[in-house]
Scaffold this motif. Structure first.
Motif, PDB file in Angstrom:
ATOM      1  N   GLN A 274       0.886  -1.232  -0.014  1.00  0.00           N
ATOM      2  CA  GLN A 274       0.242  -0.108  -0.112  1.00  0.00           C
ATOM      3  C   GLN A 274       0.782   1.249   0.041  1.00  0.00           C
ATOM      4  O   GLN A 274       0.551   2.189  -0.804  1.00  0.00           O
ATOM      5  CB  GLN A 274      -1.099   0.089   1.210  1.00  0.00           C
ATOM      6  N   TRP A 275       1.983   1.243   0.652  1.00  0.00           N
ATOM      7  CA  TRP A 275       2.752   2.541   0.887  1.00  0.00           C
ATOM      8  C   TRP A 275       3.497   2.596  -0.670  1.00  0.00           C
ATOM      9  O   TRP A 275       3.878   3.547  -1.073  1.00  0.00           O
ATOM     10  CB  TRP A 275       3.875   2.087   1.696  1.00  0.00           C
ATOM     11  N   LEU A 276       3.906   1.344  -1.317  1.00  0.00           N
ATOM     12  CA  LEU A 276       4.657   1.392  -2.152  1.00  0.00           C
ATOM     13  C   LEU A 276       3.807   1.749  -3.474  1.00  0.00           C
ATOM     14  O   LEU A 276       4.199   2.783  -4.360  1.00  0.00           O
ATOM     15  CB  LEU A 276       5.031   0.085  -2.847  1.00  0.00           C
ATOM     16  N   LEU A 277       2.371   1.618  -3.378  1.00  0.00           N
ATOM     17  CA  LEU A 277       1.400   1.947  -4.794  1.00  0.00           C
ATOM     18  C   LEU A 277       1.096   3.155  -4.332  1.00  0.00           C
ATOM     19  O   LEU A 277       0.755   4.197  -5.588  1.00  0.00           O
ATOM     20  CB  LEU A 277       0.301   0.956  -4.642  1.00  0.00           C
ATOM     21  N   SER A 278       1.006   3.744  -3.100  1.00  0.00           N
ATOM     22  CA  SER A 278       0.851   5.172  -3.036  1.00  0.00           C
ATOM     23  C   SER A 278       1.836   6.153  -3.459  1.00  0.00           C
ATOM     24  O   SER A 278       1.495   7.317  -3.891  1.00  0.00           O
ATOM     25  CB  SER A 278       0.399   5.476  -1.438  1.00  0.00           C
ATOM     26  N   ARG A 279       2.850   5.413  -3.971  1.00  0.00           N
ATOM     27  CA  ARG A 279       3.965   6.577  -4.621  1.00  0.00           C
ATOM     28  C   ARG A 279       3.653   6.873  -6.221  1.00  0.00           C
ATOM     29  O   ARG A 279       4.314   7.701  -6.734  1.00  0.00           O
ATOM     30  CB  ARG A 279       5.447   5.639  -4.449  1.00  0.00           C
ATOM     31  N   PHE A 280       2.683   6.077  -6.588  1.00  0.00           N
ATOM     32  CA  PHE A 280       2.197   6.317  -8.025  1.00  0.00           C
ATOM     33  C   PHE A 280       1.138   6.850  -8.080  1.00  0.00           C
ATOM     34  O   PHE A 280      -0.036   6.503  -7.503  1.00  0.00           O
ATOM     35  CB  PHE A 280       2.289   4.766  -8.636  1.00  0.00           C
ATOM     36  N   SER A 281       1.035   7.941  -8.988  1.00  0.00           N
ATOM     37  CA  SER A 281      -0.169   8.715  -8.979  1.00  0.00           C
ATOM     38  C   SER A 281      -1.548   7.916  -9.717  1.00  0.00           C
ATOM     39  O   SER A 281      -2.557   8.143  -9.388  1.00  0.00           O
ATOM     40  CB  SER A 281      -0.044  10.034  -9.842  1.00  0.00           C
ATOM     41  N   PHE A 282      -0.934   7.161 -10.549  1.00  0.00           N
ATOM     42  CA  PHE A 282      -1.885   6.335 -11.419  1.00  0.00           C
ATOM     43  C   PHE A 282      -3.126   5.564 -10.299  1.00  0.00           C
ATOM     44  O   PHE A 282      -4.302   5.508 -10.300  1.00  0.00           O
ATOM     45  CB  PHE A 282      -1.481   5.126 -12.356  1.00  0.00           C
ATOM     46  N   PHE A 283      -2.226   4.969  -9.296  1.00  0.00           N
ATOM     47  CA  PHE A 283      -3.043   3.953  -8.323  1.00  0.00           C
ATOM     48  C   PHE A 283      -3.683   4.848  -7.524  1.00  0.00           C
ATOM     49  O   PHE A 283      -5.004   4.442  -6.853  1.00  0.00           O
ATOM     50  CB  PHE A 283      -1.953   3.063  -7.499  1.00  0.00           C
ATOM     51  N   ALA A 287      -8.123   4.891  -7.004  1.00  0.00           N
ATOM     52  CA  ALA A 287      -8.277   4.459  -5.758  1.00  0.00           C
ATOM     53  C   ALA A 287      -8.119   2.823  -5.901  1.00  0.00           C
ATOM     54  O   ALA A 287      -8.814   2.164  -5.332  1.00  0.00           O
ATOM     55  CB  ALA A 287      -9.671   4.599  -5.375  1.00  0.00           C
ATOM     56  N   TRP A 288      -6.766   2.572  -6.182  1.00  0.00           N
ATOM     57  CA  TRP A 288      -6.390   1.270  -6.301  1.00  0.00           C
ATOM     58  C   TRP A 288      -5.206   0.726  -5.348  1.00  0.00           C
ATOM     59  O   TRP A 288      -4.530  -0.426  -5.598  1.00  0.00           O
ATOM     60  CB  TRP A 288      -6.083   0.879  -7.873  1.00  0.00           C
ATOM     61  N   THR A 289      -5.057   1.643  -4.403  1.00  0.00           N
ATOM     62  CA  THR A 289      -3.964   1.423  -3.588  1.00  0.00           C
ATOM     63  C   THR A 289      -4.238   0.333  -2.686  1.00  0.00           C
ATOM     64  O   THR A 289      -3.265  -0.819  -2.560  1.00  0.00           O
ATOM     65  CB  THR A 289      -3.542   2.479  -2.819  1.00  0.00           C
ATOM     66  N   LYS A 290      -5.237   0.205  -2.082  1.00  0.00           N
ATOM     67  CA  LYS A 290      -5.793  -0.911  -1.170  1.00  0.00           C
ATOM     68  C   LYS A 290      -6.062  -2.134  -2.021  1.00  0.00           C
ATOM     69  O   LYS A 290      -5.559  -3.292  -1.666  1.00  0.00           O
ATOM     70  CB  LYS A 290      -6.973  -0.531  -0.428  1.00  0.00           C
ATOM     71  N   LYS A 291      -6.778  -2.024  -3.157  1.00  0.00           N
ATOM     72  CA  LYS A 291      -7.180  -3.003  -4.026  1.00  0.00           C
ATOM     73  C   LYS A 291      -5.813  -3.890  -4.580  1.00  0.00           C
ATOM     74  O   LYS A 291      -5.636  -5.116  -4.365  1.00  0.00           O
ATOM     75  CB  LYS A 291      -8.002  -2.678  -4.958  1.00  0.00           C
ATOM     76  N   ILE A 295      -3.980  -7.619  -3.723  1.00  0.00           N
ATOM     77  CA  ILE A 295      -3.734  -8.583  -4.637  1.00  0.00           C
ATOM     78  C   ILE A 295      -2.447  -9.170  -4.507  1.00  0.00           C
ATOM     79  O   ILE A 295      -1.955 -10.117  -4.515  1.00  0.00           O
ATOM     80  CB  ILE A 295      -4.062  -7.997  -6.249  1.00  0.00           C
ATOM     81  N   LEU A 296      -1.465  -8.015  -4.457  1.00  0.00           N
ATOM     82  CA  LEU A 296       0.001  -8.300  -4.258  1.00  0.00           C
ATOM     83  C   LEU A 296       0.476  -9.054  -3.069  1.00  0.00           C
ATOM     84  O   LEU A 296       1.312  -9.801  -3.093  1.00  0.00           O
ATOM     85  CB  LEU A 296       0.846  -6.889  -4.412  1.00  0.00           C
ATOM     86  N   SER A 297      -0.432  -8.766  -2.076  1.00  0.00           N
ATOM     87  CA  SER A 297      -0.167  -9.494  -0.592  1.00  0.00           C
ATOM     88  C   SER A 297      -0.438 -10.881  -0.800  1.00  0.00           C
ATOM     89  O   SER A 297       0.125 -11.747  -0.111  1.00  0.00           O
ATOM     90  CB  SER A 297      -1.102  -8.814   0.310  1.00  0.00           C
ATOM     91  N   LEU A 298      -1.050 -11.430  -1.784  1.00  0.00           N
ATOM     92  CA  LEU A 298      -1.499 -12.828  -2.143  1.00  0.00           C
ATOM     93  C   LEU A 298      -0.206 -13.717  -2.290  1.00  0.00           C
ATOM     94  O   LEU A 298      -0.085 -14.807  -1.801  1.00  0.00           O
ATOM     95  CB  LEU A 298      -2.564 -13.119  -2.989  1.00  0.00           C
ATOM     96  N   PHE A 324     -10.098 -12.502   3.233  1.00  0.00           N
ATOM     97  CA  PHE A 324     -10.142 -11.218   3.846  1.00  0.00           C
ATOM     98  C   PHE A 324      -9.451 -10.477   3.012  1.00  0.00           C
ATOM     99  O   PHE A 324      -9.857  -9.143   2.568  1.00  0.00           O
ATOM    100  CB  PHE A 324      -9.397 -11.353   5.014  1.00  0.00           C
ATOM    101  N   LEU A 325      -8.481 -10.603   2.221  1.00  0.00           N
ATOM    102  CA  LEU A 325      -7.632  -9.906   1.248  1.00  0.00           C
ATOM    103  C   LEU A 325      -8.781  -9.717   0.131  1.00  0.00           C
ATOM    104  O   LEU A 325      -8.615  -8.397  -0.417  1.00  0.00           O
ATOM    105  CB  LEU A 325      -6.519 -10.350   0.645  1.00  0.00           C
ATOM    106  N   VAL A 326      -9.447 -10.688  -0.314  1.00  0.00           N
ATOM    107  CA  VAL A 326     -10.252 -10.408  -1.801  1.00  0.00           C
ATOM    108  C   VAL A 326     -11.432  -9.549  -1.459  1.00  0.00           C
ATOM    109  O   VAL A 326     -11.705  -8.876  -2.241  1.00  0.00           O
ATOM    110  CB  VAL A 326     -10.632 -11.981  -2.023  1.00  0.00           C
ATOM    111  N   THR A 327     -11.830  -9.543  -0.076  1.00  0.00           N
ATOM    112  CA  THR A 327     -12.768  -8.723   0.041  1.00  0.00           C
ATOM    113  C   THR A 327     -12.500  -6.994  -0.001  1.00  0.00           C
ATOM    114  O   THR A 327     -13.529  -6.316  -0.317  1.00  0.00           O
ATOM    115  CB  THR A 327     -13.434  -8.625   1.690  1.00  0.00           C
ATOM    116  N   PHE A 328     -11.290  -6.885  -0.177  1.00  0.00           N
ATOM    117  CA  PHE A 328     -10.941  -5.299  -0.374  1.00  0.00           C
ATOM    118  C   PHE A 328     -11.003  -4.822  -2.033  1.00  0.00           C
ATOM    119  O   PHE A 328     -11.342  -3.851  -2.226  1.00  0.00           O
ATOM    120  CB  PHE A 328      -9.295  -5.372  -0.278  1.00  0.00           C
ATOM    121  N   LEU A 329     -11.368  -6.016  -2.710  1.00  0.00           N
ATOM    122  CA  LEU A 329     -11.544  -5.719  -4.129  1.00  0.00           C
ATOM    123  C   LEU A 329     -13.038  -5.193  -4.310  1.00  0.00           C
ATOM    124  O   LEU A 329     -13.145  -4.704  -5.594  1.00  0.00           O
ATOM    125  CB  LEU A 329     -11.495  -7.072  -4.931  1.00  0.00           C
TER     126      LEU A 329
END
Length: 863
Positions: A274-283, A287-291, A295-298, A324-329
């Motif tokens: 989440q910290w890594l993806l928040s460095r990228f404006s696209f995510f 609103a794809w930082t959590k999603k 996915i990557l945490s899997l 639990f992780l899939v529910t974030f989608l």
């Protein structure tokens, strides 16, 4: 009402599946009625959907039937005629098969699961199906999954020690699809061919072996073994002493890779991604930082699961965390309890026997307790108000407080389950978890895993991280050792039954419900954590949330039920006026519990195998039996003679129970277990009088306990009379109550019987005889039996033991006297009760194969 039940739809559906699985395990084999029920309910549901009617009840029925049907392949399997179960307990076979899973080594023995291909005997061979467990000892060869091996051995059926409160080992192995066991020396095992297939499973096992070899380069023995357990899931190197220390400290769960470890990996990975993806404006814009983080945490979750061996507990944890992780989608906020129920339901559909797994029960109850407990007592929305005005110290204390609450709810939530299965409660578990969970979970495990991922890139870097992990682990082990050695660290407990466990959880729910509703009423928060204002708020403050009265009534009912249960056990243990004797099924050995009127307990012998490191009868059989009867104090232990099959089971009892005194015949045995027994007696300050100082007659509440043998001077005489061996020097105990009497002759043989008849004469006459020396033909002489004139004979012996006890000639003698015969190898434990006039004998398992009509479930004798 239906809408309220289905507000969290996964919960009622899960309850229905669980109910079906439980019924299916209790009443197997009735699949035929289940299928029409599913079809009928499906038709009704379709009809109701077309006519816009509710179908909730019929949906629950379908899931109930589904649970019943899912468990049937395990509890009522349809096995072919070529299945291995048809060839167990039938002599020695030439066994050929393929190793199904990677073998595990423990106590200088290698255990493996073998998928049998053929059996051979007398120059003929035929194909069979099914799996057995093979134990290899002696010179153990290197064996791997997929290897084909051959050896000669008996195939023993899986059998329980049949005692009240005992572990159902048959069901445990049946759920693993294992149908027999065999033993073979490593030098007599032939490896026909190695598995050349470098499949995924073999590559994973080779990777785990390389990781283990890498860990071997660091730290001391305990640090290496714990690192292997935490990273690769290999606990074979963890000593029993170290396991006991972890359990006493209340952190034994850290050794088993389960929900905690997978959850920590998932949480750490999620935060990092989440910290890594928040460095990228696209995510950020999408609103794809959590999603994306979910996915990557899997990937690290699955990789950790594979590295750790994907044991059943790890598989369940991976599935639970994945859900639990899939529910974030999904866009909307998810309900944690509903998500937890969904994960449990998915696991039960995949593998229904998981319901009876200790790790499954502990994992889900712990998580549920944390979620529900925190929701009732700690509300983040209240906590987050004016967060900008809070100092860093206040925030740190708030985090610490929430962590303490999590530990408390996890411990309290699993308390009755831990008591039921392990009979031990750590009194400082909250404190120990507060220190060790962050230290091991968030430092040792991440450092160790990072070193594993770094190893292919930089060996020196990997060694730096693994050594750092081992160093931190060393401090953690020092803390564990310090806490475990505290005298108040943990206590042994009695075993709560299912009624008591149910009362505990219902009462806990009621209390939390009352606390939560009271807090929300005062704070003006509704059931979802939102503020209530205006007229709704005033009505809330006046009337409260619906359910407080119901929760109070439920709590009152449970308290009354608990008091009634306590009254039952007080009567059963302390206020009964009858004599109860249980001949415990300890396999090839002997042990009997005497419960005297008024509650005093006497334990005559403790059974035992030759090596307690392989199987401790005291820990695995006698202690659970005593705890299930709510017994923690043994007033007197009587050791008839220091042979391992009578002595070894007493060591655990003497160490972990409140034992007041020990009687022995005073004979010393030059074996380790006897020396350990004496050491335990000294350490625990147990009173053990000299044999010559023990009164030969004791009377307690109308029950007479007599020592009939050996004579006071037997030790002097044994130097000249060679027949006076350990067996012939056994203590012979006679217990009398009213007109009923019981004779416990130990392992006395013909020579001892002859002298005993000369000393005691007609005093030997008894209603019930415990067959001397397990029914050996060296005992039970005709002169001895004629003096006793028993109406009932009980033989304590192991199933198909190598000594052929009881011997057929001895059984003929008993039949000739007209005795009713009971055997622990066939009937299991025998419970005898008498009021001094009548006698009631209740076998744990009725048997019809003794060829005596008297051996029914309950029998009465009256002389």
């Amino acid at each position: 009402m239906t809408d309220r039940i289905f507000s969290r739809p996964a919960i009622p559906l899960l309850a229905s599946i669980i109910s079906g699985i439980i019924l299916g395990s209790l009443l197997p084999g009735y699949e035929i009625p289940a299928y029409p029920a599913v079809l009928l309910c499906s038709g009704i549901i379709i009809y109701n959907i077309l006519h816009d009617k509710t179908s909730s009840f019929f949906i629950l029925i379908i899931f109930f039937a589904l649970g019943y049907l899912l468990i049937q392949p395990w509890v009522a399997p349809r096995l072919p005629s070529s299945h291995i179960t048809h060839f167990t307990d039938s002599g020695r076979w030439l066994i050929t098969g393929e190793i199904d899973k990677n073998p595990s080594k423990n106590n200088n023995r290698l255990k493996l699961i073998l998928r049998i291909e053929t059996l051979g005997k007398d120059d003929r061979s035929f194909s069979v199906t099914g799996k057995i467990r093979v134990t290899v000892f002696g010179n153990i060869p290197e064996l791997y999954v997929g290897d084909r091996i051959s050896f000669v051995s008996k195939i023993r059926s899986i059998r329980n020690f049949r005692n009240p409160g005992g572990f159902d080992y048959e069901r445990y192995m049946k759920f693993k699809k294992i149908w027999g066991s065999a033993y073979v020396q490593g030098s007599r095992l032939a490896v026909l061919n190695r598995n050349p297939d470098k499949g995924v499973y073999r590559l994973i096992e080779e990777t785990r072996s390389k990781i283990s070899a890498f860990i071997d380069k660091t730290g001391h023995g305990d640090q290496k073994s714990i690192l292997k357990a935490l990273i690769t899931g290999d606990k074979s190197g963890v000593s029993k002493k170290l396991r006991d220390e972890f359990n006493r400290a209340g952190v034994g769960h850290l050794l088993a890779i389960s929900g905690l470890h997978i959850g920590i990996v998932a949480t750490s990975s999620f935060m990092f991604f989440q910290w890594l993806l928040s460095r990228f404006s696209f995510f950020l814009w999408n609103a794809w930082t959590k999603k994306g983080a979910a996915i990557l945490s899997l990937f690290p979750v699955f990789i950790y699961g594979l590295i750790s061996g994907m044991s059943p507990s790890t598989q369940r944890a991976v599935i639970m965390v994945t859900v639990f992780l899939v529910t974030f989608l999904f866009e909307r906020e998810h309900d944690l309890i509903n998500t937890l129920a969904l994960a449990a339901m998915l696991i039960l559909v995949i593998f229904p026997p998981s319901l009876f797994s200790i790790s499954f029960q502990l994992s889900f109850i712990a998580v549920f307790s944390i979620i529900y407990g925190m929701s009732m007592t700690y509300n983040s929305r209240i906590s987050d108000r004016n967060i900008s005005n809070k100092t860093w110290l206040f925030k740190a204390l708030e985090i610490l407080f929430s962590f303490i609450l999590v530990s408390i709810f996890a411990i309290l939530g699993t308390l009755p389950i831990v008591m039921h299965y392990f009979n031990q409660v750590s009194l400082i578990g909250v404190f120990a978890n507060l220190l060790l969970v962050p230290l091991i979970g968030f430092v040792v495990v991440p450092l160790g895993l990072f070193s594993v991922f770094l190893y292919p890139i930089s060996i020196s870097g990997a060694l730096l991280f693994i050594n750092s992990s081992a160093a931190v682990l060393g401090y953690a082990l020092d803390i564990v050792c310090f806490i475990a050695e505290l005298p108040f660290a943990a206590i042994k407990t009695i075993t709560p039954d299912f009624f008591e466990i149910g009362c505990y959880y219902v009462l806990g729910w009621s209390i939390l419900r009352l606390i939560g509703l009271r807090r929300k009423k005062v704070a003006g928060i509704d059931g979802n954590g939102s503020s209530i204002s205006g007229d709704a708020g005033r009505r809330f403050q006046k009337n409260g949330v619906p359910g407080r009265k119901t929760a109070a009534i439920v709590a009152a009912i449970v308290i009354v039920a608990g008091c009634a249960d306590a009254g039952y056990w007080l009567y059963n243990r302390l206020w009964r006026d009858d004599l109860r004797i249980t001949i415990i099924d300890v396999g090839q050995g002997s042990s009997a519990l005497i419960e005297l009127p008024g509650g005093r307990c006497v334990l005559i012998d403790g059974g035992g195998f030759s090596d307690n490191a392989v199987f401790d009868v005291g820990e695995r059989i006698i202690a659970p039996f005593l705890w299930s009867k709510k017994i923690k104090t043994i007033d007197t232990i009587i050791l008839s003679h220091p042979n391992t099959d009578h002595l070894n089971g007493l060591l655990y009892i003497a160490r972990h129970f409140n034992v007041k005194r020990v009687w022995t015949n005073g004979e010393v045995a030059d074996i380790n277990s006897y020396r350990m027994f004496m050491d335990i007696i000294d350490e625990n300050n147990i009173y053990m009088p000299e044999f010559k100082d023990i009164q030969r007659m004791h009377e307690i509440k109308g029950v007479g306990i007599k020592i009939l043998y050996p004579p006071d001077d037997y030790i002097v005489k044994r130097e000249k009379e060679k027949w006076r061996n350990l067996n012939n020097n056994s203590l012979v105990i006679k217990i009398e109550f009213g007109s009923k009497s019981f004779l416990f002759p130990g392992d006395i043989m013909a020579g001892g019987e002859r002298e005993l008849v000369a000393i005691a004469g007609d005093e030997l006459e008894s209603t019930v005889l415990i067959a001397p020396h397990h029914g050996s033909r060296t005992s039970s002489t005709e002169l001895f039996l004629k003096k006793i004139k028993p109406e009932v004979v009980i033989v304590s012996a192991g199933w198909q033991n190598r000594f052929n006890f009881p011997h057929p000639t001895v059984l003929k003698k008993f039949y000739k006297l007209g005795c009713r015969i009971f055997r622990t190898d066939i009937n299991g434990a025998l419970t005898i009760s008498t009021d001094g006039q009548s006698l009631k004998i209740k076998p744990f398992e009725p048997a019809t194969d003794l060829h005596r009509p008297a051996c029914h479930c309950e029998a009465r004798a009256g002389r």
